[in-house]
Design a protein around this motif. Structure first.
Motif, mmCIF file in Angstrom:
data_model
loop_
_atom_site.group_PDB
_atom_site.id
_atom_site.type_symbol
_atom_site.label_atom_id
_atom_site.label_comp_id
_atom_site.label_asym_id
_atom_site.label_seq_id
_atom_site.Cartn_x
_atom_site.Cartn_y
_atom_site.Cartn_z
ATOM 1 N N SER A 1 0.666 -1.214 0.064
ATOM 2 C CA SER A 1 -0.054 -0.015 0.184
ATOM 3 C C SER A 1 0.712 1.184 -0.093
ATOM 4 O O SER A 1 0.427 2.451 -0.452
ATOM 5 C CB SER A 1 -0.908 -0.087 1.272
ATOM 6 O OG SER A 1 -0.094 0.245 2.422
ATOM 7 N N TYR B 1 -7.003 -8.569 -6.272
ATOM 8 C CA TYR B 1 -7.640 -7.023 -6.419
ATOM 9 C C TYR B 1 -6.907 -5.968 -5.684
ATOM 10 O O TYR B 1 -7.475 -4.763 -5.797
ATOM 11 C CB TYR B 1 -9.163 -7.140 -5.828
ATOM 12 C CG TYR B 1 -9.960 -8.332 -6.409
ATOM 13 C CD1 TYR B 1 -10.530 -8.158 -7.596
ATOM 14 C CD2 TYR B 1 -10.066 -9.519 -5.723
ATOM 15 C CE1 TYR B 1 -11.136 -9.132 -8.261
ATOM 16 C CE2 TYR B 1 -11.044 -10.447 -6.549
ATOM 17 C CZ TYR B 1 -11.388 -10.299 -7.646
ATOM 18 O OH TYR B 1 -12.090 -11.409 -8.282
ATOM 19 N N HIS B 2 -5.873 -6.260 -4.930
ATOM 20 C CA HIS B 2 -5.043 -5.220 -4.396
ATOM 21 C C HIS B 2 -6.146 -4.479 -3.493
ATOM 22 O O HIS B 2 -5.974 -3.225 -3.304
ATOM 23 C CB HIS B 2 -4.443 -4.327 -5.443
ATOM 24 C CG HIS B 2 -3.233 -4.740 -5.912
ATOM 25 N ND1 HIS B 2 -2.054 -4.198 -6.431
ATOM 26 C CD2 HIS B 2 -2.848 -6.181 -6.233
ATOM 27 C CE1 HIS B 2 -1.188 -4.925 -6.917
ATOM 28 N NE2 HIS B 2 -1.530 -6.041 -6.899
ATOM 29 N N LYS B 3 -6.897 -5.196 -2.666
ATOM 30 C CA LYS B 3 -7.641 -4.610 -1.614
ATOM 31 C C LYS B 3 -7.648 -5.210 -0.454
ATOM 32 O O LYS B 3 -7.142 -6.267 -0.330
ATOM 33 C CB LYS B 3 -9.024 -4.688 -2.214
ATOM 34 C CG LYS B 3 -9.529 -3.865 -3.256
ATOM 35 C CD LYS B 3 -10.923 -4.015 -3.600
ATOM 36 C CE LYS B 3 -11.383 -3.090 -4.792
ATOM 37 N NZ LYS B 3 -12.939 -3.350 -5.372
ATOM 38 N N ASN C 1 -11.080 -2.200 0.615
ATOM 39 C CA ASN C 1 -10.437 -0.992 0.544
ATOM 40 C C ASN C 1 -9.275 -1.066 -0.183
ATOM 41 O O ASN C 1 -8.333 -1.911 -0.096
ATOM 42 C CB ASN C 1 -9.925 -0.684 1.931
ATOM 43 C CG ASN C 1 -11.027 -0.350 3.085
ATOM 44 O OD1 ASN C 1 -11.979 0.647 2.824
ATOM 45 N ND2 ASN C 1 -11.393 -1.099 3.877
ATOM 46 N N LYS C 2 -9.294 -0.218 -1.340
ATOM 47 C CA LYS C 2 -7.999 -0.331 -2.128
ATOM 48 C C LYS C 2 -6.636 -0.004 -1.534
ATOM 49 O O LYS C 2 -6.763 0.948 -0.393
ATOM 50 C CB LYS C 2 -7.963 0.943 -3.081
ATOM 51 C CG LYS C 2 -9.294 0.739 -4.175
ATOM 52 C CD LYS C 2 -9.415 1.462 -5.390
ATOM 53 C CE LYS C 2 -10.419 1.295 -6.382
ATOM 54 N NZ LYS C 2 -10.451 2.164 -7.637
#
Length: 756
Positions: A538, A591-593, A597-598
């Protein structure tokens, strides 16, 4: 129907005669009624062509798994072709019943030569399928075996009875019966030949089932003895310090036991398997003769199936040709496994029936039946009747095995002839001065071969596995290991090699935050790894190639972590954490979540390192509160997943904030990424120190039918992780008991509170 049957014409003739004395109007009404009846019967026969196509498709669905078994055997160099795809079960029996509908059809007239050939061809196809299905009996437990054998017997007996009825009624007919036929062979005679073959194959299936029940017990007893010897040889007193070489020997020993103790490998050595191969050859020989004389009249068919009968005939003939390969190969494979003059001589003693062939029936004969009758006379009658019936069955069993041995002499004599030719050629070359390069075998190889032979499982002590078969099995395990070695996890190796300790296991959670009272769970290896990875990727200032490399490394690592958790952390207390980690990793990796949440730049106002960590901590805390409120109304799987994941994130982020104290504002994203990567590396390395124990445990399973697959998994896992095991073997382990090494909480406590 397109034309009336003989009985219909006779009925019409009688009715017409009765109407001849009537008025012309009555005769006209009768003719109109007959025409209407003929049109109605023609309408009813229209779907028959589509039924024929349906039969051809069902036949194709029988052929495809047989071909798949052939390809699987060639690929794995198992020319005895184990049944992996074409097995005896409810689904296959249903498809087989559809495929053999033609000989089951009692009243549909099939006057053409092609029609008769298709009906006979379906019986040949059934013989071929039964010969192919024989080894699959060995992969069933006792209950499945009983159920499937009864179902197969009902199907075969129904087929035989129906064919015999058709012979009597003339549906299967000869040219002398008033039907026009150009064929020089007798349809009824060939039908009787196939009926005999089917009954013989059915008896072989029943006898093989009885032999399998006792053979498994014998092999299981010998396997337990071999497993205990192999465990002592491995010396597992120091988990994490077992060398790769010792593991290879351990895997090889269990591979030999799994291969030679494979129930299907065992059935290939039965006389019934060899006899079924011979019957299969006879079946195809008869069918080839039928096809040879049917080919010139291929366009002449007279049944309601129309041209679809040709599709059935061609499809099933193809199935007979392809399906004969496996039974013939098994027939000769049984000789190659144990070929020696002594074994051939014992096998040729056809009236010597091995004890395991009748032992199960003898055990039933000697056992008592729990009877609730109070009358002593009734008990005596029932027990005597049981002994009488089982004595008769034992006699039948011995007769069938002896008959199979007689039939199996055909391939034995063929092999003896080949050996004689080989030795004659060798003798002639020596006589004419041909030179041979005889290379002495390495003493180490001879010793290794002898060590492996100690782990060969045989039904009888006087049976000896041929050396070339043992060598082939040994080569196969080395091939699997070497092939897996080429698929080693390079990204994971680089990540682990970047550090040389396990200290990160004690640093990811130093500030203890208790989980929700309603959702207590024990930490697992995979959950902190996924949580740390979510924080690391992140960070917006980290280069994409570094993020992608970390994701690939963690993805490879979690594959092996899953093996450790499923093998060593399989108790119920770890389930919630492991399930949450797998669901969360799918969300993070794909999904890179994180919980919806992103991850990259999760909030537009979040830029600094502290803000990012604080955002994760606050979001996790809010989710915990939401779950608490939701749980008051009733919890479900999604709330458990969110609770476990949020608790893990909250504890880890609070640990990061506390460990950096007030200096976290001065920490760059690159520094935090390196720290997170280091903790991930340490946790993965600590978990993977248990790989030798996992591999050893995967080599052994109590279920005999799953043993080969389990050892194959262990060999593949060893090949892929050799370098990881070698990389970790010299690292200093924490002062834990061997039985504590598989648990992350024990490692964590040891680093937080080191013993003096």
């Amino acid at each position: 129907m397109d034309s009336f049957s003989t009985d219909t014409f006779a009925q019409l003739e009688n009715e017409l005669e009765s109407h001849c004395s009537s008025t012309p109007l009555a005769v006209l009404n009768f003719l109109l009624k007959s025409k209407s009846q003929a049109e109605m019967e023609k309408k009813f026969s229209k779907p028959m062509m589509w039924i024929g196509i349906y039969i051809a498709i069902a036949s194709l669905f029988c052929i495809l798994p047989m071909v798949a078994d052939l390809l699987h055997g060639f690929k794995n160099k198992k020319l005895w072709f184990p049944c992996k795809y074409f097995t005896l079960n409810a689904a296959s029996l249903t498809v087989i019943a559809i495929a053999i509908k033609l000989p089951m059809d009692l009243n549909n007239s099939m006057p053409g030569d092609v029609d008769q050939a298709a009906k006979l061809g379906s019986m040949s196809f059934m013989c071929t399928m039964m010969a192919n299905l024989l080894p699959s009996l060995a992969i069933m437990d006792s209950k499945e075996l009983l159920t499937n054998i009864i179902a197969l017997a009902v199907l075969v007996i129904t087929l035989v009875v129906n064919v015999c009825i058709q012979i009597e009624t003339g549906v299967v007919h000869n040219c002398e019966d008033g039907y026009y036929s150009t064929q020089p062979y007798n349809h009824c005679l060939i039908a009787y030949i196939y009926v005999t073959m089917l009954l013989m194959l059915m008896m072989m299936h029943i006898c093989t089932s009885l032999m399998i029940l006792k053979s498994k017990q014998i092999l299981e007893s010998k396997y337990r003895s071999g497993h205990e010897t192999a465990v002592k040889d491995l010396e597992l007193q120091q988990p994490g310090r077992v060398t790769v070489e010792k593991l290879k020997h351990y895997v090889s020993n269990h591979w030999i036991m799994a291969e030679t103790g494979n129930p299907q490998f065992m059935t290939v050595c039965y006389a019934t398997t060899s006899a079924s191969g011979v019957i299969c050859v006879l079946s195809i020989a008869v069918h080839v003769i039928v096809m040879r004389f049917t080919r010139p009249t291929m366009k002449f068919y007279g049944s309601d199936y129309k041209w679809s009968v040709i599709a059935i005939l061609i499809t099933q003939f193809t199935g007979v040709i392809l399906g004969t390969v496996a039974p013939i190969s098994r027939c000769f494979a049984s000789l190659s496994f144990k070929v020696s003059i002594k074994w051939i001589w014992n096998h040729m003693r056809v009236f010597k029936v091995e004890s395991y062939c009748t032992q199960k029936l003898s055990d039933w004969k000697q056992s008592s039946i729990p009877l609730k009758f109070s009358s002593r006379r009734c008990k005596i009658v029932i027990q005597d009747l049981k002994v009488l019936i089982l004595s008769f069955c034992i006699g039948i069993q011995k007769s069938v095995v002896a008959a199979c041995k007689i039939i199996a002499l055909i391939p034995i004599f063929f092999v003896i002839g080949l050996f004689c030719c080989f030795y004659c050629c060798k003798w002639l070359k020596i006589m004419f001065g041909a030179t041979y390069n005889v290379t002495a075998e390495n003493p180490a190889q001879l010793q290794h071969s002898k060590d492996l032979s100690d782990y060969v499982l045989q039904l009888q002590n006087d049976m000896e596995l041929a050396q070339r078969t043992l060598k082939s099995i040994s080569i196969s395990v080395n091939h699997v290991i070497q092939k897996a070695k080429k698929q080693k996890p390079n990204n994971l190796l680089k990540l682990i090699e970047e550090s040389s300790s396990f200290e990160g296991v004690g640093k990811y959670d130093v500030h203890q935050v208790p989980p929700l009272p309603e959702e207590k769970y024990v930490d697992c290896w995979s959950l902190p790894v996924v949580t740390l990875t979510a924080i690391a990727i992140s960070l917006p200032n980290i280069q994409n190639n570094m993020v992608n490399r970390l994701l690939r490394s963690v993805s490879e690592g979690l594959t092996y972590v899953k093996h450790v958790e499923e093998t060593l952390n399989a108790s119920e207390e770890f389930v919630s954490g492991q399930k949450a980690a797998r669901a969360l990793w799918l969300e993070v990796d794909v999904y890179h979540k994180w919980l919806g949440n992103k991850l990259q730049n999760p909030a537009h106002q979040v830029n600094t390192t502290k803000e990012i960590v604080q955002w994760f901590s606050d979001t996790a805390k809010n989710m915990i509160t939401e779950v608490e409120i939701k749980n008051k109304k009733g919890s479900d799987d999604s709330s458990v997943y969110m609770s476990v994941s949020a608790n893990s994130m909250y504890r880890i982020t609070q640990t990061l904030l506390v460990s950096y104290d007030a200096n976290i504002d001065q920490v760059s994203q690159e520094e935090l990424f390196v720290k997170l990567s280091s903790m991930i590396s340490h946790i993965l390395a600590a978990c993977l120190t248990n790989l030798p124990q996992v591999i050893a445990m995967k080599c052994h399973t109590s279920v005999i039918e799953k043993r080969e697959e389990s050892v194959h998994t262990a060999a593949r896992l060893l090949g892929e992780t050799m370098q990881i095991i070698n990389c970790l073997k010299d690292r200093t382990l924490p002062s834990l008991n061997p039985d504590e090494l598989p648990f992350i909480d024990k490692w964590h406590d040891c680093f937080l509170h080191p013993s003096p």
